[in-house]
Every structure is written in C-alpha cells, then in structure tokens.
Design a protein around this motif. Structure first.
Motif, PDB file in Angstrom:
ATOM      1  N   GLU A  92      10.160   7.527 -13.559  1.00  0.00           N
ATOM      2  CA  GLU A  92      11.672   7.158 -13.858  1.00  0.00           C
ATOM      3  C   GLU A  92      12.545   7.479 -11.938  1.00  0.00           C
ATOM      4  OE1 GLU A  92      12.145   7.945 -18.761  1.00  0.00           O
ATOM      5  OE2 GLU A  92      13.350   9.505 -17.100  1.00  0.00           O
ATOM      6  N   ALA A  93      12.779   8.183 -11.666  1.00  0.00           N
ATOM      7  CA  ALA A  93      13.056   8.073 -10.236  1.00  0.00           C
ATOM      8  C   ALA A  93      12.221   7.511  -9.461  1.00  0.00           C
ATOM      9  CB  ALA A  93      12.872   9.788 -10.071  1.00  0.00           C
ATOM     10  N   VAL A  94      11.225   6.962  -9.445  1.00  0.00           N
ATOM     11  CA  VAL A  94      10.206   5.533  -8.379  1.00  0.00           C
ATOM     12  C   VAL A  94      11.381   4.561  -9.121  1.00  0.00           C
ATOM     13  CG1 VAL A  94       8.741   4.277  -7.606  1.00  0.00           C
ATOM     14  CG2 VAL A  94       8.135   7.112  -8.063  1.00  0.00           C
ATOM     15  N   TYR A  95      11.425   4.038 -10.449  1.00  0.00           N
ATOM     16  CA  TYR A  95      12.052   2.373 -10.880  1.00  0.00           C
ATOM     17  C   TYR A  95      12.975   2.259 -10.654  1.00  0.00           C
ATOM     18  CZ  TYR A  95      12.504  -0.447 -14.780  1.00  0.00           C
ATOM     19  OH  TYR A  95      12.571  -1.533 -14.955  1.00  0.00           O
ATOM     20  N   ASN A 103       8.072  -6.669  -5.716  1.00  0.00           N
ATOM     21  CA  ASN A 103       7.781  -7.812  -6.323  1.00  0.00           C
ATOM     22  C   ASN A 103       6.603  -7.385  -5.934  1.00  0.00           C
ATOM     23  OD1 ASN A 103       9.734  -9.575  -7.298  1.00  0.00           O
ATOM     24  ND2 ASN A 103      10.111  -9.286  -5.142  1.00  0.00           N
ATOM     25  N   THR A 104       5.762  -6.469  -5.156  1.00  0.00           N
ATOM     26  CA  THR A 104       4.180  -5.945  -4.960  1.00  0.00           C
ATOM     27  C   THR A 104       4.044  -5.723  -6.412  1.00  0.00           C
ATOM     28  OG1 THR A 104       4.354  -3.867  -4.538  1.00  0.00           O
ATOM     29  CG2 THR A 104       4.711  -4.921  -2.631  1.00  0.00           C
ATOM     30  N   PRO A 105       2.335  -6.132  -6.254  1.00  0.00           N
ATOM     31  CA  PRO A 105       1.729  -5.819  -7.223  1.00  0.00           C
ATOM     32  C   PRO A 105       1.414  -4.594  -7.647  1.00  0.00           C
ATOM     33  CG  PRO A 105      -0.165  -7.444  -5.761  1.00  0.00           C
ATOM     34  CD  PRO A 105       1.355  -6.762  -4.849  1.00  0.00           C
ATOM     35  N   ASP A 106       1.241  -3.503  -6.625  1.00  0.00           N
ATOM     36  CA  ASP A 106       1.390  -1.883  -7.174  1.00  0.00           C
ATOM     37  C   ASP A 106       2.737  -1.656  -7.527  1.00  0.00           C
ATOM     38  OD1 ASP A 106      -0.589  -0.836  -5.737  1.00  0.00           O
ATOM     39  OD2 ASP A 106      -0.247  -0.884  -3.995  1.00  0.00           O
ATOM     40  N   PHE A 107       4.149  -2.020  -7.391  1.00  0.00           N
ATOM     41  CA  PHE A 107       4.932  -1.503  -7.710  1.00  0.00           C
ATOM     42  C   PHE A 107       5.255  -2.628  -9.197  1.00  0.00           C
ATOM     43  CE2 PHE A 107       9.786  -1.506  -9.923  1.00  0.00           C
ATOM     44  CZ  PHE A 107      10.062  -0.641  -9.396  1.00  0.00           C
ATOM     45  N   PHE A 140       0.146   4.229  -3.411  1.00  0.00           N
ATOM     46  CA  PHE A 140       1.081   3.431  -3.436  1.00  0.00           C
ATOM     47  C   PHE A 140       2.800   4.699  -3.985  1.00  0.00           C
ATOM     48  CE2 PHE A 140       4.104   2.134  -6.745  1.00  0.00           C
ATOM     49  CZ  PHE A 140       4.936   1.463  -5.667  1.00  0.00           C
ATOM     50  N   PHE A 141       1.709   5.613  -5.133  1.00  0.00           N
ATOM     51  CA  PHE A 141       2.466   5.792  -6.107  1.00  0.00           C
ATOM     52  C   PHE A 141       3.116   7.532  -5.175  1.00  0.00           C
ATOM     53  CE2 PHE A 141       3.364   9.223  -9.291  1.00  0.00           C
ATOM     54  CZ  PHE A 141       4.692   8.711  -9.648  1.00  0.00           C
ATOM     55  N   LYS A 142       2.294   7.734  -4.098  1.00  0.00           N
ATOM     56  CA  LYS A 142       3.063   9.025  -2.935  1.00  0.00           C
ATOM     57  C   LYS A 142       3.708   8.326  -2.722  1.00  0.00           C
ATOM     58  CE  LYS A 142       0.848  12.523  -0.517  1.00  0.00           C
ATOM     59  NZ  LYS A 142      -0.358  13.041   0.467  1.00  0.00           N
ATOM     60  N   GLN A 143       3.524   7.899  -1.330  1.00  0.00           N
ATOM     61  CA  GLN A 143       4.704   7.097  -0.246  1.00  0.00           C
ATOM     62  C   GLN A 143       6.731   6.590  -1.317  1.00  0.00           C
ATOM     63  OE1 GLN A 143       5.319   3.242  -0.886  1.00  0.00           O
ATOM     64  NE2 GLN A 143       7.197   3.743   0.220  1.00  0.00           N
ATOM     65  N   ALA A 144       5.348   5.892  -2.914  1.00  0.00           N
ATOM     66  CA  ALA A 144       7.241   5.724  -3.599  1.00  0.00           C
ATOM     67  C   ALA A 144       8.354   7.121  -3.637  1.00  0.00           C
ATOM     68  CB  ALA A 144       7.136   5.353  -4.698  1.00  0.00           C
ATOM     69  N   LEU A 145       7.567   8.539  -4.672  1.00  0.00           N
ATOM     70  CA  LEU A 145       7.678   9.407  -4.543  1.00  0.00           C
ATOM     71  C   LEU A 145       8.435   9.880  -3.703  1.00  0.00           C
ATOM     72  CD1 LEU A 145       7.321  11.017  -7.287  1.00  0.00           C
ATOM     73  CD2 LEU A 145       5.953  12.278  -6.124  1.00  0.00           C
TER      74      LEU A 145
END
Length: 682
Positions: A92-95, A103-107, A140-145
């Motif tokens: 939720e914090a990332v979202y 708009n990337t496939p990862d997100f 991706f998740f690590k970078q976003a977090l």
C-alpha cells in the motif's frame, strides 16, 4: 463449519433474482453490479434494499454493528499468515507513494498482486490457499520500496527499509517458502506445512495431544477447544495465546467492544441487548464457556429484525479444523422472502423422520430450527470480499441439539450474483442439450435457493452424534464430511414430492435442474478453480466432487450418470433421475453414519478416494473451454458505505448508504480507518 459457499457453476451462471432482490424500478435497473475484473477475480457491488425503510433506531443499530464489523479486518489478515499485515502495508505504501512510472509492466503487476492480497486477506489464494506468484521483479519492488517515504512503511524499531525488504523477500518471491496457507495433503504434518498463523513452533501431533488432554469424554457440553487462540511453544512449553481484550489482537478487539457497547444501547429487544452484552463479556475474558452462553442467547433471539455475526466463527482456515477465523455479517430480515424458509423450518421434524439415515443416527426431536432470508448490510473478515450465500450457526453440536440453530440465506448477495451473471454464455457452453438448458432457465433459480435453504436450515442441523463421540474426531476430514452431509440432505429432499405439497416447487420435474447443475459442477465445471496439476484442497469443492464422483461410479453399471463426448467436448448426461436420488440417499446414510460414530478411517477413505484427485485430461479441456468465455471463476464484493448524519449536539438523525466507492478506494480507506494492530502480533 456451517457456511454455504457459492459453487463455481452458480458463481458464473445464476440466472434470476431470489427473494430480497431490489424491485424492478428505474433505480434498480440502472444499478451497476459489476465493478472490475483482474486475475481470476471479479468485483461486484450489492444493494441493501429496504434499509431506507428501517426506523432511525434500527439504522443506528446497523451503523454501530457495521463499525464493529470493520474493526476486525486486521485480525483475519494476521490469522491467515504472520507476514500478511507487513506485506499489505508495504504494498500500500508503494501503491500510494511511488513517484516513478506507474504504467510499467512491473508496477501494473504489483497493483494486481496488491488487489489479490486485499481480496484474499493475505498472500495466499482465498479458495485454493496456494501462495500467489508475483508478476513483478524483485529488483523493481526493492527499488520502489526504497523510494517511498520510510515513515509510511511497517518498519520494526531500528529497522531500515532495505532490511524490511530482505526479511519479506523470500515470503513473497520464493515459491518454497510458506507455499500453502492450509495444507490438507494426506500423510504430511498439516500444522508444520500450513502457513496460517494459528500455530507457532508446534507439530500436528503436539497440537492434537494438547487439546486431547483437555477433553473429558463424559462432558456432554464441551467448549470449542482452541477456538480463540494461537497455540505456541515457548521455552519448551506449549501454551495458548488467547485472542481477547488485553491479549492477542487486543487492540482491534477493544475497538470492536467499543462499537458493540454503542449497539447495546440501541438494541431492539431485551433479548438482543443480552446477546450483545454476553458477546462483549466473551471478548473481554476470552472464556469459551461464555462464548457458549452467548451462542445460546443468540440462537434464542428470534424477535429482533436486525441480526449479526461477529467473532471467531469458521474453522476452515485451520488444517485441524479447530481454530476459527474472525468474521462478521450485519443483516436484517427480508420479511417477504423469509416465508419460504419458515415453511421449511416448520416442517423440520417431518424431514428428519423421513430421512434415509438409520434411525439411531436421527434426532428423535428436532429443536429450535429457525430460518430466514436476510439482507446483508455489511460483510467483514472472512466474509469479505468473498462471501457465503448461506450460513448456519452455531457450530457446537450440543448447542444445536439442545437449543437449535439459526439458518440464513443471504438474498441480496444471491441477487447480485444473478444480475452480474446474466447472459454470460456459461450454460450454453457446458450444458448438454436444449432440454437441460430450458429446464435450468425455468427452474434453476428456485431450486438453487431451495437447495441452499435445505442445506442450511435442516442439513447442518439434522442427525446426531452418538453418546461419547468427540465432535473433532474426523480431524482434517471433518469439514468436507459435514458439508457433504448438508449438501446431500438438500439434494435428497429437493426431489421429494413433499416440496410440491408444501408449495415450494411448482411440479415434480423442477428438481432436475438442481441435479443437473450440481453434477455438472461437481464432475466438471468447478475445476475452473483449480490450477493444472493441482489436487482439490478446499472443503466445499472436495465435498461436491466427493458426491458427484461417488454417484457417478456407483451408478455406472446402470448408466445413471454419464460423461459423453459431443463434437470433441465432454458433457454430463443424467439418464435416470429417480435412481440418482436413491444414490444420494445411500451416500447421505453412509456419511451420517460416519459423522454419528466418528468413523475416521471411513471418512479418510471416502475423501481421499473421491474428493481429492483431478482427471488431468478433463481438467485441461474444462479450462480451455472456460477461458474462451472470458469469465472470472471467483467473485467478491465492495461494501456499501454508511455515514451517520448528526445534529449540533452530535445525536444521529439519519444514516445514509451509498454505493459509489471503488475497490481500491474502499480497501485503502479500510486500511486507514480500521487498522490498529501492529504489523507483528506476538
């Protein structure tokens, strides 16, 4: 163990509205039941017809009870897995806080993953219980977090965002870590191999020995051992951590108590006031004897129009079938539609006396069977977003025998399924011929309702345990056997001429619609919910395949039921409906014998022989045919939103209900307004 879930075939092919549906008005016709679809899920809305007609006091009561319902959301997340709250809050914090390209496939894949976590109240599938496979890269998740505000993350004291990521990485991304929320595979340690958070540091043998030592075979009114606790081993000692105020989950339970006390102040009747007060006492003490006292009071409260379930209720999420997930349902009686269920419950003794079950396993006197059609006002906990269509409580066999039970069919939920499924092409793809299609079009809505009513009103309440039989003796097979027993009761009696005599069916041909759709589901179409190569794990699905496969095999010599090929497609054909009913009766008698005598070996043999394994060729065919329909096999709901209107002194002058909240919008609001548990609950 008394929950009637909607079947795979019903979820996608229910045809017309049942009692409690919104009337045919311009407003109802414009109502958009379908919200969105992703993964294998479809999100729907449901209406609450009749809420506006309640008195102000009744509306106020519903409002307080819905607030009490929503406060328990975090409990279920934590029960389903010890990392669920941390992972949900990270996602939720990332979202909400990610500033990169959304708009990337990862997100986009992470967004779907989060929506699935919301839907399943954790990282495992709500029905199949297997862990979700993330479609986004760990990098991706690590970078976003690491890019979001650290204050929005569920960090332990002194923990960094990177350390948090490293802690949860294997839980999300390693398929070998916590792969199943509930493991039912024969021959394995079901406790150690299940990811649910009901046990910590104990084996299956230790858990069973712990609770067996508590039980007194001579006790005719046993409490539901282990119902409201986590069983842990600390410093070599096994003990329970009880879910209560001041105990485990105490922060959320305190909020539930607050709103229940507000509800107590506007209770409709003295009996309802006593029910709420006793439930509060149970939450405050964690005493299971108090829980039984509450259940007895609740069963006897028949005059209140507003009703509710709130607490540790269903044991499907525990591989041993003892510990209960938290759930809540706030509702009010649909006065018009309830007349159907009242006819059934008023004839309960006739049904019991004419059962194909051996006399020694029947009840000599059926007590306290009450049944009604209800309008759901709010769904919560283990009933949200995916919900049952019928419920029968309480679970304790001795309470049901001595004091009775309450059975409900949730009319407005069934109606929402009906409206959303209209014209989706499912029946046209899987039903054998126009004869069956026309019969289903004519009768399926009515026979679906009646089967649910018979399952809930009478099936679960029928029969009796012989003296001295432990209600937990069937262990992991208990839920499947119990659901099969109730389903078979409904199947046997939906074909009985008594239903025509009572005015519940228009003619003696109508039941055939239910027989056909049930066998089509049990033999074929429910397989759309199973991944290729997997066995059936969920108790309701096991129950349906057990019944369908058993009658298919036992009736093979006479070709009672066949699976035939037409243009390369497999179809169910029923050649002899009368003999099929006889087979349902035979199986009902055997399953009641198993239940009444506690025959564990027979239960295991039935379930493992008929309920678990999947024909891979048929499975592949069903999945391919279903895929072309672009349907979702699982459905769940967004709740209505209730808001209190107050005057200058703070008194409630009205309660409004709206239906325009989006799925992500509602989930984020719930996480903001109803989330008081810490991310780690020890």
């Amino acid at each position: 163990m008394k929950k009637q879930l909607i079947s795979a075939v019903a979820a996608v092919s229910m045809l017309t509205a049942c009692g409690g549906a919104p009337k045919t008005t311009a407003e109802a016709e414009k109502f958009d039941y379908t919200v969105e679809q992703f993964a294998d899920l479809q999100i729907l809305r449901y209406r609450v017809p009749g809420f506006e007609d309640l008195s102000l006091k009744q509306k106020e009561l519903v409002y307080y009870l819905t607030e009490a319902a929503l406060q328990g959301r975090d409990i279920l997340f934590d029960q389903n897995g010890k990392y669920n709250l941390r992972i949900r809050r990270m996602l939720e914090a990332v979202y909400t806080g990610y500033a990169g390209d959304r708009n990337t496939p990862d997100f986009k894949a992470m967004e779907v993953y989060l929506k699935r976590v919301w839907f399943s109240n954790g990282i495992h599938h709500h029905y199949g219980s297997e862990k979700f496979v993330p479609g986004f890269a760990p990098e991706f998740f690590k970078q976003a977090l690491l890019s979001v505000d650290a204050s929005t993350l569920p960090l332990a004291e002194g923990q960094t965002a990177e350390q948090l990521y490293e802690e949860v990485y294997p839980v999300i991304f390693d398929p070998a870590v916590m792969p199943k929320r509930v493991n039912q595979a024969a021959g394995e340690d079901l406790v150690l191999t299940s990811a649910c958070n009901y046990y910590d540091g104990v084996t299956q043998a230790e858990a069973e020995a712990f609770y067996n030592a508590m039980k007194d075979p001579a006790d005719e009114t046993p409490v539901s051992y282990g119902l409201n606790s986590r069983l842990v081993k600390e410093n070599g000692t096994i003990r329970e951590k009880v879910w209560k105020a001041g105990g485990l989950y105490g922060q959320a339970i305190g909020k539930i108590i607050y709103w229940l006390k507000k509800a107590e102040g506007v209770a409709e009747t003295p009996e309802q006031k006593a029910v709420i007060a006793k439930l509060v006492e149970f939450y405050e003490t964690g005493d299971l004897k108090t829980f039984d006292d509450y259940a007895i009071l609740w069963v006897k409260d028949l005059d209140s129009r507003i009703d509710f379930v709130n607490g540790f209720t269903e044991s499907y999420g525990d591989p041993l079938g003892m510990k209960a997930s938290w759930e809540s349902l706030v509702n009010f009686k649909d006065l018009e539609a309830t007349r159907r269920t009242e006819v059934i419950s008023s004839n309960a003794q006739w049904f019991e006396d004419h059962s194909p079950v051996e006399k020694q396993f029947r009840k000599e006197k059926v007590k306290g069977v009450s049944a009604k059609v209800i309008t759901a006002a709010i769904l919560a906990g283990d009933l949200y977003p995916s919900t049952a269509i019928g419920i029968n409580l309480p679970n304790a066999n001795w309470i049901r025998s001595r004091h009775g039970s309450k059975s409900v069919t949730i009319g407005n939920i069934t109606d929402a399924y009906n409206k959303a499924a209209h014209g989706n092409g499912f029946n046209e793809e899987f039903v054998y011929s126009d004869t069956e299609l026309q019969r289903i079009d004519k009768y399926a809505d009515l026979t679906d309702e009646l089967h649910t009513d018979l399952h809930e009103c009478l099936g679960h309440g029928s029969g009796r345990l012989l003296p001295g039989v432990d209600p937990d003796t069937l262990k992991a097979y208990g839920s499947t056997i119990e659901e099969a027993r109730a389903d078979l009761f409904g199947l046997y009696y939906v074909a009985d001429p008594k239903l025509v005599e009572l005015g519940l069916l228009p003619d003696t041909d109508a039941y055939k619609a239910q027989y056909y759709t049930y066998l089509m589901n049990g033999l074929m179409t429910q397989l759309v919910r199973i991944e290729p190569g997997k066995n059936i794990e969920e108790a309701h699905m096991r129950n349906r395949q057990l019944i369908a496969r058993w009658v298919y095999e036992k009736g093979a010599a006479g070709k009672v039921v066949e699976l035939v090929k037409n243009n390369g497609k497999t179809y169910v054909v029923i050649n002899d409906y009368e003999k099929l009913r006889g087979l349902f009766g035979e199986l009902l008698a055997e399953i009641q014998r198993i239940k009444s005598t506690g025959d564990y070996d027979a239960a295991r043999d039935l379930v493992e022989t008929y309920a678990v394994k999947v024909d891979p060729a048929l499975h592949a065919e069903v999945l391919e045919r279903y895929k072309k329909l672009n349907l979702a096999p699982y459905k769940g709901f967004i709740n209505p939103k209730y808001e209190a209107v107050t005057d200058a002194e703070g008194n409630i002058t009205d309660v409004t209900v709206t239906y325009d909240e989006g799925y992500a919008e509602q989930m984020l609001r719930y996480s903001k307004d109803y989330s008081v548990l810490p991310s780690v609950n020890d």
